[in-house]
Design a protein around this motif. Structure first.
Motif, PDB file in Angstrom:
ATOM      1  N   ARG A 161     -14.421   4.212 -15.242  1.00 40.40           N
ATOM      2  CA  ARG A 161     -14.265   2.726 -15.396  1.00 40.40           C
ATOM      3  C   ARG A 161     -13.727   2.549 -16.611  1.00 40.40           C
ATOM      4  NH1 ARG A 161     -19.668   2.246 -13.293  1.00 40.40           N
ATOM      5  NH2 ARG A 161     -19.455   1.347 -11.450  1.00 40.40           N
ATOM      6  N   THR A 162     -13.600   3.497 -17.728  1.00 39.84           N
ATOM      7  CA  THR A 162     -13.255   3.659 -19.102  1.00 39.84           C
ATOM      8  C   THR A 162     -11.962   4.269 -19.334  1.00 39.84           C
ATOM      9  OG1 THR A 162     -14.667   5.411 -19.559  1.00 39.84           O
ATOM     10  CG2 THR A 162     -15.582   3.155 -19.840  1.00 39.84           C
ATOM     11  N   ALA A 163     -11.357   4.943 -18.457  1.00 39.49           N
ATOM     12  CA  ALA A 163     -10.180   5.484 -18.559  1.00 39.49           C
ATOM     13  C   ALA A 163      -9.078   5.425 -17.491  1.00 39.49           C
ATOM     14  CB  ALA A 163     -10.506   7.162 -18.736  1.00 39.49           C
ATOM     15  N   GLU A 164      -7.870   5.674 -17.679  1.00 43.40           N
ATOM     16  CA  GLU A 164      -6.912   5.813 -16.561  1.00 43.40           C
ATOM     17  C   GLU A 164      -7.157   6.983 -15.852  1.00 43.40           C
ATOM     18  OE1 GLU A 164      -4.254   3.685 -16.015  1.00 43.40           O
ATOM     19  OE2 GLU A 164      -4.925   2.631 -17.533  1.00 43.40           O
ATOM     20  N   PRO A 165      -6.925   6.771 -14.353  1.00 43.73           N
ATOM     21  CA  PRO A 165      -7.306   7.910 -13.670  1.00 43.73           C
ATOM     22  C   PRO A 165      -6.270   9.117 -13.791  1.00 43.73           C
ATOM     23  CG  PRO A 165      -6.770   5.931 -12.243  1.00 43.73           C
ATOM     24  CD  PRO A 165      -6.634   5.566 -13.761  1.00 43.73           C
ATOM     25  N   VAL A 166      -6.976  10.265 -13.673  1.00 51.94           N
ATOM     26  CA  VAL A 166      -6.174  11.514 -14.172  1.00 51.94           C
ATOM     27  C   VAL A 166      -6.188  12.365 -12.866  1.00 51.94           C
ATOM     28  CG1 VAL A 166      -6.029  13.607 -15.565  1.00 51.94           C
ATOM     29  CG2 VAL A 166      -7.177  11.317 -16.407  1.00 51.94           C
ATOM     30  N   PHE A 167      -4.860  12.747 -12.269  1.00 51.04           N
ATOM     31  CA  PHE A 167      -4.509  13.834 -11.273  1.00 51.04           C
ATOM     32  C   PHE A 167      -4.584  15.266 -12.139  1.00 51.04           C
ATOM     33  CE2 PHE A 167      -2.468  10.513  -8.731  1.00 51.04           C
ATOM     34  CZ  PHE A 167      -3.019  11.067  -7.338  1.00 51.04           C
ATOM     35  N   THR A 168      -5.506  16.046 -11.475  1.00 53.68           N
ATOM     36  CA  THR A 168      -5.624  17.413 -12.298  1.00 53.68           C
ATOM     37  C   THR A 168      -4.779  18.431 -11.359  1.00 53.68           C
ATOM     38  OG1 THR A 168      -7.659  17.839 -10.896  1.00 53.68           O
ATOM     39  CG2 THR A 168      -7.904  16.678 -13.231  1.00 53.68           C
ATOM     40  N   THR A 169      -4.421  17.855 -10.156  1.00 53.17           N
ATOM     41  CA  THR A 169      -3.597  18.861  -9.489  1.00 53.17           C
ATOM     42  C   THR A 169      -2.161  18.569  -9.262  1.00 53.17           C
ATOM     43  OG1 THR A 169      -4.302  17.494  -7.479  1.00 53.17           O
ATOM     44  CG2 THR A 169      -5.626  19.702  -7.898  1.00 53.17           C
ATOM     45  N   ARG A 170      -1.224  19.313  -8.772  1.00 56.92           N
ATOM     46  CA  ARG A 170       0.068  18.972  -8.292  1.00 56.92           C
ATOM     47  C   ARG A 170       0.125  19.521  -7.072  1.00 56.92           C
ATOM     48  NH1 ARG A 170       1.500  23.440 -12.057  1.00 56.92           N
ATOM     49  NH2 ARG A 170       1.956  25.250 -10.766  1.00 56.92           N
ATOM     50  N   LYS A 171       0.946  18.948  -6.216  1.00 58.60           N
ATOM     51  CA  LYS A 171       1.474  19.277  -4.798  1.00 58.60           C
ATOM     52  C   LYS A 171       2.343  20.268  -4.710  1.00 58.60           C
ATOM     53  CE  LYS A 171       0.124  14.769  -2.809  1.00 58.60           C
ATOM     54  NZ  LYS A 171      -0.017  13.940  -1.922  1.00 58.60           N
ATOM     55  N   ASP A 172       2.242  21.164  -3.658  1.00 60.85           N
ATOM     56  CA  ASP A 172       3.608  22.198  -3.399  1.00 60.85           C
ATOM     57  C   ASP A 172       3.200  22.318  -1.831  1.00 60.85           C
ATOM     58  OD1 ASP A 172       1.563  24.141  -2.916  1.00 60.85           O
ATOM     59  OD2 ASP A 172       1.410  24.619  -5.068  1.00 60.85           O
ATOM     60  N   ASP A 173       4.187  23.431  -1.512  1.00 59.22           N
ATOM     61  CA  ASP A 173       4.073  23.846  -0.074  1.00 59.22           C
ATOM     62  C   ASP A 173       3.469  25.194  -0.001  1.00 59.22           C
ATOM     63  OD1 ASP A 173       6.176  25.284  -0.943  1.00 59.22           O
ATOM     64  OD2 ASP A 173       7.694  24.302   0.546  1.00 59.22           O
ATOM     65  N   ASN A 174       2.677  25.776  -0.791  1.00 60.41           N
ATOM     66  CA  ASN A 174       1.927  27.046  -0.756  1.00 60.41           C
ATOM     67  C   ASN A 174       0.808  26.770   0.205  1.00 60.41           C
ATOM     68  OD1 ASN A 174       3.947  28.107  -2.148  1.00 60.41           O
ATOM     69  ND2 ASN A 174       2.927  27.926  -3.984  1.00 60.41           N
ATOM     70  N   TYR A 175       1.015  26.895   1.639  1.00 61.60           N
ATOM     71  CA  TYR A 175      -0.233  26.755   2.399  1.00 61.60           C
ATOM     72  C   TYR A 175      -0.540  28.119   2.673  1.00 61.60           C
ATOM     73  CZ  TYR A 175       2.055  22.135   2.769  1.00 61.60           C
ATOM     74  OH  TYR A 175       2.484  21.065   2.829  1.00 61.60           O
ATOM     75  N   VAL A 176      -1.915  28.155   3.225  1.00 64.17           N
ATOM     76  CA  VAL A 176      -2.636  29.470   3.271  1.00 64.17           C
ATOM     77  C   VAL A 176      -3.316  29.254   4.636  1.00 64.17           C
ATOM     78  CG1 VAL A 176      -3.144  29.529   0.659  1.00 64.17           C
ATOM     79  CG2 VAL A 176      -4.759  28.403   2.202  1.00 64.17           C
TER      80      VAL A 176
END
Length: 270
Positions: A161-176
């Motif tokens: 509630r006290t800070a902007e949302p933070v994305f900690t990941t990035r998207k790619d197409d490295n599927y497993v």
């Protein structure tokens, strides 16, 4: 959301609790299933997607298993492991990796995590169709440190509630896939770190949330939508209520755009 039966007494939080939700078991289009553990501090949800003329049937209605997503969590004392997997061209890879990850101890540090990920692979002789995203995130409340690794296009956000949302990941197409040892090479993954404020949550999800309008993120849930739901809960963060409301919003869509056009899975903890 009904509580998941647990493998420990609910009055002994230092004991290990584990929950898994597999799309194979939750394939009814239009349904939403949720579970909580660790006294409600961790919650999960899964859905095959929304019904109706603009729902998920447009894209997945003819599949034998319409829900290829899977999610799970472990709570063990002060530590929580969140797991998200979004299967592509089949459910086998996502389901198998979530099940295997839940059988292991929670990794103690980033190096231990990368070793654990590589250990999820099996010899190449075992094979099934498809691949999956894989996101594992560990939050240690004692040290206030979080770390994880992600393959593909699932996401982890920290929302308070006290800070902007933070994305900690990035998207790619490295599927497993568990039968493709090279795919689980830690060098293909995106390592990340995070911390969770006292008024916030760590939130992991498949792209059924931020692409609930199929392959159209601009018409799907935005970071502000996720933050706004947290604001509405009031008081101490109710993770169960938040996860349920988030899933329902993704299923219904935003700004008059279709929602629920993909499977969704969510895992969150405070």
């Amino acid at each position: 959301m009904a509580p998941q039966s647990q493998i420990c007494d609910k009055h002994t939080p230092a004991m290990r609790e584990s929950t898994k939700l597999l799309g194979l078991d939750h394939g009814t289009i239009g349904d939403l299933t949720g579970r909580t553990q660790a006294g409600g501090r961790t919650a999960l949800a899964i859905s095959a997607g929304a019904d109706g003329p603009n729902g998920v049937r447009i894209f997945k209605g003819d599949l034998e298993v319409p829900n290829e997503d899977a999610t799970g969590a472990i709570d063990d004392g002060d530590r929580t492991l969140l797991i998200i997997a979004d299967g592509h061209q089949g459910h086998c890879a996502s389901h198998e990796l979530v099940k295997r990850a839940l059988e292991r101890p929670i990794p103690t540090d980033p190096l231990d995590l990368l070793s654990a990920v590589h250990a999820l692979a099996t010899p190449p002789a075992e094979h099934a169709p498809g691949a999956t995203t894989l996101l594992l995130a560990i939050w240690d409340r004692r040290s206030r440190q979080g770390f994880g690794v992600s393959f593909g296009d699932s996401s982890l956000m920290v929302i308070s509630r006290t800070a902007e949302p933070v994305f900690t990941t990035r998207k790619d197409d490295n599927y497993v896939a568990p039968w493709n040892r090279e795919s689980l090479d830690p060098r293909r993954g995106h390592e990340f770190e995070f911390t969770v404020p006292h008024d916030g949550i760590a939130l992991a999800f498949t792209d059924g949330i931020d692409e609930c309008c199929y392959e159209n993120p601009g018409h799907s849930l935005q970071a502000g939508d996720l933050w706004g739901l947290l604001e509405e809960t009031g008081g101490e963060v109710n993770v169960e209520a938040y996860v349920r409301e988030l899933a329902e919003l993704a299923l219904s869509g935003v700004d008059d755009h279709p929602g629920g056009q993909d499977n969704l899975a969510i895992a969150a903890t405070r």
